[in-house]
Motif scaffolding. Structure first.
Motif, short mmCIF file in Angstrom:
data_model
loop_
_atom_site.label_atom_id
_atom_site.label_comp_id
_atom_site.label_asym_id
_atom_site.label_seq_id
_atom_site.Cartn_x
_atom_site.Cartn_y
_atom_site.Cartn_z
N SER A 38 0.82 -1.21 0.00
CA SER A 38 0.00 0.00 0.00
C SER A 38 0.86 1.26 0.00
CB SER A 38 -0.97 0.00 1.18
OG SER A 38 -0.28 0.10 2.40
N ARG A 39 1.98 1.25 0.70
CA ARG A 39 2.86 2.41 0.71
C ARG A 39 3.48 2.63 -0.68
NH1 ARG A 39 5.49 4.71 5.01
NH2 ARG A 39 4.35 4.53 6.95
N ALA A 40 3.79 1.56 -1.36
CA ALA A 40 4.34 1.68 -2.72
C ALA A 40 3.31 2.29 -3.66
CB ALA A 40 4.81 0.33 -3.24
N THR A 41 2.08 1.83 -3.56
CA THR A 41 1.01 2.39 -4.39
C THR A 41 0.81 3.87 -4.09
OG1 THR A 41 -0.09 0.25 -4.46
CG2 THR A 41 -1.44 2.18 -4.98
N GLN A 42 0.82 4.23 -2.83
CA GLN A 42 0.66 5.63 -2.43
C GLN A 42 1.82 6.47 -2.94
OE1 GLN A 42 0.67 6.16 1.82
NE2 GLN A 42 0.23 8.35 1.68
N SER A 77 10.51 -3.94 -8.03
CA SER A 77 10.35 -4.07 -9.48
C SER A 77 9.32 -3.07 -10.00
CB SER A 77 9.93 -5.49 -9.82
OG SER A 77 9.66 -5.62 -11.18
N LYS A 78 8.20 -2.93 -9.30
CA LYS A 78 7.16 -1.99 -9.72
C LYS A 78 7.64 -0.54 -9.63
CE LYS A 78 3.42 -5.10 -8.53
NZ LYS A 78 2.35 -5.41 -7.60
N LEU A 79 8.40 -0.22 -8.59
CA LEU A 79 8.91 1.14 -8.45
C LEU A 79 9.91 1.47 -9.54
CD1 LEU A 79 9.34 1.38 -4.56
CD2 LEU A 79 7.53 2.37 -5.97
#
Length: 133
Positions: free
Chosen positions: A43-47, A111-113
């Protein structure tokens, strides 16, 4: 004349000086966190991605006539600085955390970041915005 246009535009050295002075007033804590669950990391990565994307979208919408260092370059640099400072807490657990679920989530998030950072770096509207300053 060429001289009057040159005097109206700040030099690169002056811009660097202004950036250092302005950005040094914005501090982001780069402390690592070890109390995050796998869901927290996700969730922090999405934010983090959403906040950076919102800043980039906002900068891209500014008209070329209204562009300044303060409303174009500085917000992007501050968003990038926060992105990298906060992402370290999300990526570091993949190397040291004893829980495999958290390590795996950290690998996925890293990887997403990276993918987001590449996509952002390839945005033509952001390139044109920076070029216009």
């Amino acid at each position: 004349t060429v001289l009057s246009r040159t005097l109206q535009r700040p030099t690169r050295q002056f811009l660097r000086y202004r950036f250092v002075r302005m950005s040094s007033s914005v501090h982001y804590n780069n402390s690592l966190r070890f109390d995050l669950s796998a869901a927290d990391i996700s969730s922090r990565a999405t934010q983090l991605v959403d906040e950076y994307r919102a800043t980039a979208d906002q900068v891209a919408q500014i008209s070329d006539e209204e562009r300044t260092f303060e409303n174009t370059v500085l917000p992007l640099l501050q968003a990038e600085r926060k992105f990298h400072a906060d992402s370290s807490s999300l990526e570091f657990p993949q190397y040291v955390f004893p829980d495999k679920e958290i390590r795996d989530m950290s690998v996925d998030v890293a990887s997403k970041l990276r993918e987001f950072a590449v996509d952002l770096g390839m945005r033509e509207d952001i390139f044109k915005a920076l070029e216009a300053v």
